[in-house]
Write a protein that holds these residues in place. Structure first.
Motif, PDB file in Angstrom:
ATOM      1  N   UNK A   9       0.825  -0.988   0.184  1.00  0.00           N
ATOM      2  CA  UNK A   9      -0.102  -0.117   0.045  1.00  0.00           C
ATOM      3  C   UNK A   9       0.821   1.316   0.105  1.00  0.00           C
ATOM      4  N   UNK A  10       1.842   1.290   0.718  1.00  0.00           N
ATOM      5  CA  UNK A  10       3.016   2.425   0.802  1.00  0.00           C
ATOM      6  C   UNK A  10       3.523   2.467  -0.282  1.00  0.00           C
ATOM      7  N   UNK A  11       4.110   1.456  -1.069  1.00  0.00           N
ATOM      8  CA  UNK A  11       4.877   1.584  -2.198  1.00  0.00           C
ATOM      9  C   UNK A  11       3.777   2.018  -3.421  1.00  0.00           C
ATOM     10  N   UNK A  12       2.642   2.078  -3.430  1.00  0.00           N
ATOM     11  CA  UNK A  12       1.699   2.589  -4.347  1.00  0.00           C
ATOM     12  C   UNK A  12       1.371   3.870  -4.247  1.00  0.00           C
ATOM     13  N   UNK A  13       1.554   4.489  -3.126  1.00  0.00           N
ATOM     14  CA  UNK A  13       1.209   5.924  -2.957  1.00  0.00           C
ATOM     15  C   UNK A  13       1.750   6.833  -3.713  1.00  0.00           C
ATOM     16  N   UNK A  21      -2.315  10.220   3.573  1.00  0.00           N
ATOM     17  CA  UNK A  21      -2.315   8.967   4.169  1.00  0.00           C
ATOM     18  C   UNK A  21      -1.943   8.671   5.592  1.00  0.00           C
ATOM     19  N   UNK A  22      -1.087   9.614   6.157  1.00  0.00           N
ATOM     20  CA  UNK A  22      -0.634   9.404   7.646  1.00  0.00           C
ATOM     21  C   UNK A  22      -1.641  10.418   8.557  1.00  0.00           C
ATOM     22  N   UNK A  23      -2.367  11.445   7.833  1.00  0.00           N
ATOM     23  CA  UNK A  23      -3.503  12.374   8.484  1.00  0.00           C
ATOM     24  C   UNK A  23      -4.609  11.695   8.635  1.00  0.00           C
ATOM     25  N   UNK A  24      -5.160  10.878   7.563  1.00  0.00           N
ATOM     26  CA  UNK A  24      -6.427  10.312   7.665  1.00  0.00           C
ATOM     27  C   UNK A  24      -6.843   9.424   8.889  1.00  0.00           C
ATOM     28  N   UNK A  25      -6.070   8.583   9.000  1.00  0.00           N
ATOM     29  CA  UNK A  25      -6.107   7.594  10.175  1.00  0.00           C
ATOM     30  C   UNK A  25      -6.170   8.414  11.756  1.00  0.00           C
ATOM     31  N   UNK A 173       9.812   6.326  10.432  1.00  0.00           N
ATOM     32  CA  UNK A 173       9.701   5.936  11.791  1.00  0.00           C
ATOM     33  C   UNK A 173       8.826   6.854  12.675  1.00  0.00           C
ATOM     34  N   UNK A 174       8.750   8.032  12.469  1.00  0.00           N
ATOM     35  CA  UNK A 174       7.980   9.123  13.350  1.00  0.00           C
ATOM     36  C   UNK A 174       6.349   9.119  12.899  1.00  0.00           C
ATOM     37  N   UNK A 175       6.122   8.467  11.707  1.00  0.00           N
ATOM     38  CA  UNK A 175       4.833   8.648  11.099  1.00  0.00           C
ATOM     39  C   UNK A 175       4.218   7.256  10.773  1.00  0.00           C
ATOM     40  N   UNK A 176       4.982   6.378  10.436  1.00  0.00           N
ATOM     41  CA  UNK A 176       4.474   5.139   9.913  1.00  0.00           C
ATOM     42  C   UNK A 176       5.167   4.058  10.452  1.00  0.00           C
ATOM     43  N   UNK A 177       4.423   2.648  10.533  1.00  0.00           N
ATOM     44  CA  UNK A 177       4.979   1.459  10.846  1.00  0.00           C
ATOM     45  C   UNK A 177       4.576   0.546   9.361  1.00  0.00           C
ATOM     46  N   UNK A 178       5.706   0.156   8.597  1.00  0.00           N
ATOM     47  CA  UNK A 178       5.385  -0.467   7.418  1.00  0.00           C
ATOM     48  C   UNK A 178       5.510  -1.899   7.815  1.00  0.00           C
ATOM     49  N   UNK A 179       4.364  -2.538   7.308  1.00  0.00           N
ATOM     50  CA  UNK A 179       4.174  -4.046   7.709  1.00  0.00           C
ATOM     51  C   UNK A 179       4.420  -4.831   6.475  1.00  0.00           C
TER      52      UNK A 179
END
Length: 180
Positions: A9-13, A21-25, A173-179
């Motif tokens: 999902x991150x790679x497709x942004x 994508x970091x704000x909406x959640x 690292x401050x915004x996202x944890x990529x799984x």
């Protein structure tokens, strides 16, 4: 409160979509918590939420809340600027967020907004806040100043979003944890 996202999902942004994508959640969590607080002081709920965010998330959050409202129209730009300026903690947080991202151009616009609103005796607190979107119709000088700032804001906002997106990419690292 780091946002979790699948690597695919991150790679497709698109790069310009990273900020959203970091704000909406975060805004969903915020709105749910405020809605759940049906009695008492919502200020405490808001402040607790804000404290759970990293510095970068705080900067991203306050800018996006302001931007999403202010970018709607000239009247919204004016009203939301006055509304947030009447809340010194929030207005300071928006400016601090822009400093955090190193966005001097947008910070300068906010400082100019502040000068214009103070010149026209806009309230510095929500106590007695009676600013209306219609105020611009009654004051040609205020309208002219706000219109110029609105144009500059709209021209500068894409660069601000780009700056934020690049910051997020460099500091995931401050915004996202990529799984996986």
């Amino acid at each position: 409160m780091i946002v979790k996202m699948k690597k695919q999902e991150f790679d497709q942004l698109a790069q310009e979509a990273i900020c959203k994508a970091c704000f909406e959640p975060l805004i969903l969590v915020y709105k749910n918590r405020v809605a759940e607080q049906n009695t008492g002081d919502q200020t405490m709920v808001k402040e607790l939420f804000y404290k759970e965010l990293t510095k970068g998330q705080r900067a991203l959050f306050v800018f996006n809340v302001y931007y999403d409202h202010a970018s709607e129209s000239l009247d919204e730009f004016y009203w939301w600027s006055a509304y947030f300026m009447a809340q010194p903690k929030i207005w300071s947080a928006i400016k601090a967020g822009l400093q955090y991202f190193g966005d001097a151009a947008m910070l300068l616009i906010l400082e100019k907004i502040e000068v214009v609103l103070k010149k026209h005796n806009h309230p510095s607190s929500l106590e007695g806040f009676t600013v209306s979107r219609k105020n611009l119709d009654c004051n040609k000088e205020l309208l002219a100043s706000i219109r110029l700032l609105h144009v500059t804001f709209n021209e500068t906002a894409p660069l601000t979003i780009k700056i934020i997106n690049e910051y997020v990419l460099s500091n995931q690292w401050e915004f996202l944890k990529i799984e996986d």
